[in-house]
Design a protein around this motif. Structure first.
Motif, PDB file in Angstrom:
ATOM      1  N   TYR A   8       1.294  -1.228   0.893  1.00  0.00           N
ATOM      2  CA  TYR A   8       0.574   0.376   0.110  1.00  0.00           C
ATOM      3  C   TYR A   8       0.882   1.206  -0.030  1.00  0.00           C
ATOM      4  CZ  TYR A   8      -4.321  -2.637   0.434  1.00  0.00           C
ATOM      5  OH  TYR A   8      -5.502  -3.131   0.111  1.00  0.00           O
ATOM      6  N   TYR A 137     -11.529 -11.920   0.510  1.00  0.00           N
ATOM      7  CA  TYR A 137     -10.307 -11.078   1.473  1.00  0.00           C
ATOM      8  C   TYR A 137     -10.209  -9.624   2.385  1.00  0.00           C
ATOM      9  CZ  TYR A 137      -6.104  -7.066   0.746  1.00  0.00           C
ATOM     10  OH  TYR A 137      -5.656  -6.225   1.200  1.00  0.00           O
ATOM     11  N   ARG A 138     -11.949  -9.015   1.650  1.00  0.00           N
ATOM     12  CA  ARG A 138     -11.721  -8.104   3.248  1.00  0.00           C
ATOM     13  C   ARG A 138     -12.638  -8.654   5.029  1.00  0.00           C
ATOM     14  NH1 ARG A 138     -12.173  -4.361   6.364  1.00  0.00           N
ATOM     15  NH2 ARG A 138     -14.358  -3.485   7.127  1.00  0.00           N
ATOM     16  N   PHE A 141      -9.450  -9.878   6.806  1.00  0.00           N
ATOM     17  CA  PHE A 141      -9.530  -8.526   7.563  1.00  0.00           C
ATOM     18  C   PHE A 141     -10.395  -8.491   9.175  1.00  0.00           C
ATOM     19  CE2 PHE A 141      -6.538  -7.975   4.354  1.00  0.00           C
ATOM     20  CZ  PHE A 141      -5.736  -7.888   4.551  1.00  0.00           C
TER      21      PHE A 141
ATOM     22  N   PRO B  97     -11.726  -3.300  -1.005  1.00  0.00           N
ATOM     23  CA  PRO B  97     -10.358  -2.855  -0.527  1.00  0.00           C
ATOM     24  C   PRO B  97     -10.045  -2.025  -0.135  1.00  0.00           C
ATOM     25  CG  PRO B  97     -10.423  -4.024  -2.892  1.00  0.00           C
ATOM     26  CD  PRO B  97     -11.867  -3.805  -2.351  1.00  0.00           C
ATOM     27  N   SER B  98     -10.535  -1.008  -1.264  1.00  0.00           N
ATOM     28  CA  SER B  98      -9.627   0.447  -0.817  1.00  0.00           C
ATOM     29  C   SER B  98     -11.319   1.054  -0.696  1.00  0.00           C
ATOM     30  CB  SER B  98      -9.244   1.163  -2.136  1.00  0.00           C
ATOM     31  OG  SER B  98     -10.460   1.435  -3.014  1.00  0.00           O
ATOM     32  N   PRO B 137      -6.805   0.726   2.500  1.00  0.00           N
ATOM     33  CA  PRO B 137      -7.717  -0.007   2.546  1.00  0.00           C
ATOM     34  C   PRO B 137      -8.696   0.089   3.948  1.00  0.00           C
ATOM     35  CG  PRO B 137      -5.787  -1.079   3.363  1.00  0.00           C
ATOM     36  CD  PRO B 137      -5.333   1.195   2.646  1.00  0.00           C
ATOM     37  N   PRO B 138      -9.452  -0.248   3.758  1.00  0.00           N
ATOM     38  CA  PRO B 138     -10.551  -0.074   4.728  1.00  0.00           C
ATOM     39  C   PRO B 138     -10.193  -0.329   6.034  1.00  0.00           C
ATOM     40  CG  PRO B 138     -11.623  -1.902   3.749  1.00  0.00           C
ATOM     41  CD  PRO B 138      -9.903  -1.352   2.615  1.00  0.00           C
ATOM     42  N   HIS B 139      -9.275  -1.822   6.001  1.00  0.00           N
ATOM     43  CA  HIS B 139      -9.387  -2.201   7.823  1.00  0.00           C
ATOM     44  C   HIS B 139      -7.696  -1.306   7.781  1.00  0.00           C
ATOM     45  CE1 HIS B 139      -6.783  -4.490   3.920  1.00  0.00           C
ATOM     46  NE2 HIS B 139      -5.898  -3.864   4.351  1.00  0.00           N
ATOM     47  N   TYR B 140      -7.216  -0.608   7.663  1.00  0.00           N
ATOM     48  CA  TYR B 140      -6.390   0.451   8.286  1.00  0.00           C
ATOM     49  C   TYR B 140      -6.738   1.668   8.129  1.00  0.00           C
ATOM     50  CZ  TYR B 140      -2.437  -2.216   6.586  1.00  0.00           C
ATOM     51  OH  TYR B 140      -1.582  -3.320   5.999  1.00  0.00           O
ATOM     52  N   LYS B 146     -14.161   4.777   9.631  1.00  0.00           N
ATOM     53  CA  LYS B 146     -15.146   3.364   8.634  1.00  0.00           C
ATOM     54  C   LYS B 146     -16.207   4.281   9.135  1.00  0.00           C
ATOM     55  CE  LYS B 146     -12.924  -0.761   9.777  1.00  0.00           C
ATOM     56  NZ  LYS B 146     -12.423  -1.808  10.945  1.00  0.00           N
TER      57      LYS B 146
END
Lengths: 233, 289
Positions: A8, A137-138, A141, B97-98, B137-140, B146
Motif C-alpha cells: 500500500y 479478502y475483506r 481482516f 479493498p479501498s 484499504p478499509p482495514h487501516y 469507517k
C-alpha cells in the motif's frame, strides 16, 4: 511492517498494475525457462534491488520475508543433493526457485491485492470468482480482528492457563467464529442488497496510465536477462 | 394519502422464516424533508423496520408506498435506489479493498456511467471530509473513519431518504459530533432523515418528530416534547426524560422561567429564553444599587 502494508505504501504502487503483473509473470516464466544459474542470480539480486531501492522496502524486512520460502527451498536442495550428489543441479534448482519467489515478491510488494483483482477482471476471469475474492479478502481482516479480540478476552480470563484449557479455549473461539461469520454473511448480504446489489460485484475501475518509459524499462530488464543467458550461460 | 407523503407503511407486519413476529401492524407516513428519531430498546424491531423501508425485506402483511406508488417485488429496486441505509456496524457494510472502490459500489449498481460515478464518489468523499483517504484499504481505518466511509457509501447513491441505524454507537465524542454535523448538512439539503438511537438528548435536540418502537409496534409518534410528556410510555420503553426538558420543567415549577412551554432544544436556546425572561422582569424588579 507486513507485506500487505508495504504494497500500500510502495512508491511503485502507482505504476500500471497490468504492466507490473505482466512483467512479474514474464520474469518468473523466463527465469524458469532459461534454466541458467546466472539468470536466476540476476533475478534474485535485481528484484531485491528494485524492491529495496525503488519500493522502499527495508532490507531487513525483505530478507525476513524471503527467509520462510528460503528455508523450504534449502531443505529441498539438501534432499536433492543426497539423492543425486550433483552440486550443479542442486545449485541450479535452488537458485531458480529463489529467483521465481523474488519475481513474485516484486509483484506482491508493489501491488495491493485489490489492484491485482482488477487486473484479473481485465483478463476476463468470471465475475463470480472476482466477487468472491473481494469478499474473502475483506473478511480475512474482519475475522482476524474479531479473533484477535476474542483471543485477548479469553486470555484475560485465564483461558490459556495450561495446555488443556488452551485447547478448550481454542475450540470455543473456533466455533464462535464460525457462528459469527455466519451472521456476518447475512448482515453483509443485506447491506449489499440495500445498495442495489443484483448478482455481480462491480467497482469503479481505477485509471492508471501506462508510461512509455516504464514499458521500456520492463522490456530492457527482459533483454538483459536474455543477454545474460546468451553470454554467461 | 396526503399529498406530500414520501414513504407510507400501511398496516405492515413482518415475521422471519422462524415464525418470530418482529413487527405488527405498523402504520407510518413519512413526509419529505422530515427529521425523525426512532427510539426503542434493542431488539424492538428498529433495524427490521429500516430493512423493510429500503425493500431488502418484504412485509409479510400490509404494503409500502413510495411517492404514492405501491412497492412490490417488481419495483423494489426503485425503493432501494430512493432509500439508503447506513448500517450500525460499518464492517458489515464495507466490502471493497479501498475507500474509492467501496464508495463506488452503490453508484455502479445504479448503472451510471463511470464519469458520473467518479464525480459522485469525489463529492461523497468531500462531504464526509475523507480527502486523501481514497486509496486506503478499509482495514487501516479507525472506527470513526469507517463510519464516515459507510455514510459516504450512501451519499454517493443520492437517495431521497437516509436511514441511519444507530450512527453514534461506539464513536468517540469528536466523531459523534462530526456525524451530527453531517446529519445537519443532509437535512439542510432537503433530504429526509430517520435516525435510530438510544440517546434521548440527541433525539430531543435534533429531531422534529420522534417514533418509539417497542415489541414490534409503534408506541408513539409525535413531536419530541409531546412524546416525552407521556411519562408512563417513556418509562415502559426505558427512556429517560431529556436533561433539557427536565431542567425546563424544574425552572418552570420554581417560577424561574417566565416563557412557559417554549421547549428549548439546546442549552443556548434555554439561555436565550432565560435572558429574555429576565430582561422583561428587570424594569419591574427592585432597583439595583
Amino acid at each position: 511492517m507486513g507485506m500487505e502494508h508495504y504494497a500500500y505504501v510502495s512508491p511503485l504502487r502507482h505504476k500500471n498494475a497490468c504492466l507490473k503483473t505482466t512483467f512479474g509473470i514474464t520474469v518468473l516464466v523466463c527465469g524458469l525457462a532459461m534454466d541458467s544459474i546466472a539468470v536466476s542470480l540476476w533475478i534474485t539480486v535485481s528484484m531485491m534491488g528494485i524492491s529495496v531501492i525503488w519500493g522502499k522496502v527495508r532490507l531487513y524486512d525483505y530478507i525476513r520475508f524471503l527467509a520462510m520460502p528460503l528455508f523450504f527451498i534449502l531443505f529441498g536442495g539438501g534432499a536433492l543433493f543426497f539423492a543425486t550428489e550433483d552440486m550443479r543441479l542442486v545449485l541450479l534448482v535452488t537458485l531458480r526457485a529463489v529467483g521465481a519467489v523474488s519475481a513474485f515478491y516484486f509483484l506482491t510488494l508493489s501491488t495491493p491485492v485489490g489492484e491485482l483483482m482488477a487486473v484479473l477482471r481485465k483478463c476476463h476471469v468470471p465475475p463470480v470468482l472476482i466477487g468472491l475474492m473481494y469478499l474473502l479478502y475483506r473478511d480475512i481482516f474482519v475475522l482476524t480482528g474479531v479473533w484477535q479480540s476474542m483471543f485477548t478476552a479469553a486470555q484475560s480470563r485465564l483461558g490459556y492457563a495450561d495446555y488443556r484449557t488452551s485447547l478448550r479455549t481454542f475450540g470455543g473461539i473456533g466455533s464462535n467464529l464460525l457462528l459469527l461469520s455466519w451472521k456476518r454473511a447475512d448482515d453483509c448480504y443485506h447491506a449489499m442488497e440495500a445498495r442495489g446489489y443484483e448478482g455481480t460485484i462491480c467497482f469503479l475501475e481505477r485509471r492508471q496510465s501506462c508510461r512509455w518509459y516504464d514499458v521500456l524499462a520492463a522490456a530492457g530488464y527482459i533483454a538483459v536477462m536474455a543477454a545474460i543467458r546468451r553470454f554467461c550461460g | 394519502m396526503k399529498e406530500d407523503a414520501l414513504l407510507c407503511l400501511r398496516d405492515v407486519s413482518f415475521s422471519y422464516h422462524t415464525g418470530r413476529q418482529v413487527l405488527t401492524h405498523v402504520d407510518l407516513t413519512i413526509r419529505a424533508g422530515e427529521r425523525i428519531a426512532v427510539l426503542g430498546p434493542n431488539g424492538a424491531g428498529k433495524s427490521t423496520l429500516f430493512l423493510l423501508m429500503n425493500g431488502v425485506l418484504r412485509p409479510s402483511r400490509g404494503s409500502i408506498y413510495y411517492k404514492g406508488r405501491r412497492m412490490d417485488q417488481k419495483n423494489s429496486n426503485e425503493l432501494r435506489r430512493s432509500v439508503g441505509i447506513i448500517f450500525q456496524d460499518a464492517d458489515s457494510q464495507i466490502i471493497a479493498p479501498s475507500v474509492r472502490e467501496e464508495i463506488s459500489f452503490g453508484p455502479m449498481n445504479l448503472k451510471l456511467s463511470s464519469a458520473v460515478v467518479e464525480e459522485r464518489v469525489a463529492h461523497a468523499i468531500a462531504s464526509v471530509n475523507l480527502q486523501g483517504f481514497e486509496e486506503r484499504p478499509p482495514h487501516y481505518l479507525s472506527g470513526g473513519e469507517k463510519k464516515r466511509v459507510s455514510i459516504a457509501d450512501i451519499i454517493a447513491m443520492k437517495p431521497d431518504v437516509f436511514l441511519f441505524d444507530e450512527p453514534m454507537a461506539c464513536l468517540d465524542p469528536a466523531h459523534a459530533r462530526r456525524v451530527e454535523t453531517l446529519l445537519e448538512d443532509l437535512s439542510g439539503q432537503g433530504k429526509t432523515l430517520l435516525v435510530s438511537t438510544h440517546d434521548v438528548d440527541f433525539a430531543y435536540r435534533w429531531a422534529q418528530r420522534i417514533l418509539i418502537v417497542q415489541e414490534g409496534s409503534l408506541k408513539a409518534d409525535g413531536t419530541p416534547p409531546a412524546v416525552f410528556a407521556q411519562e408512563a410510555l417513556c418509562r415502559d420503553a426505558n427512556l429517560s426524560c431529556p436533561v433539557l426538558l427536565r431542567i425546563e420543567k424544574m425552572l418552570e415549577s420554581r417560577d424561574l422561567l417566565r416563557a412557559k412551554g417554549r421547549n428549548p432544544r439546546t442549552v443556548e436556546e434555554l439561555e436565550l429564553l432565560l435572558k429574555q425572561g429576565n430582561d422583561c422582569v428587570s424594569p419591574a424588579g427592585p432597583a439595583q444599587g
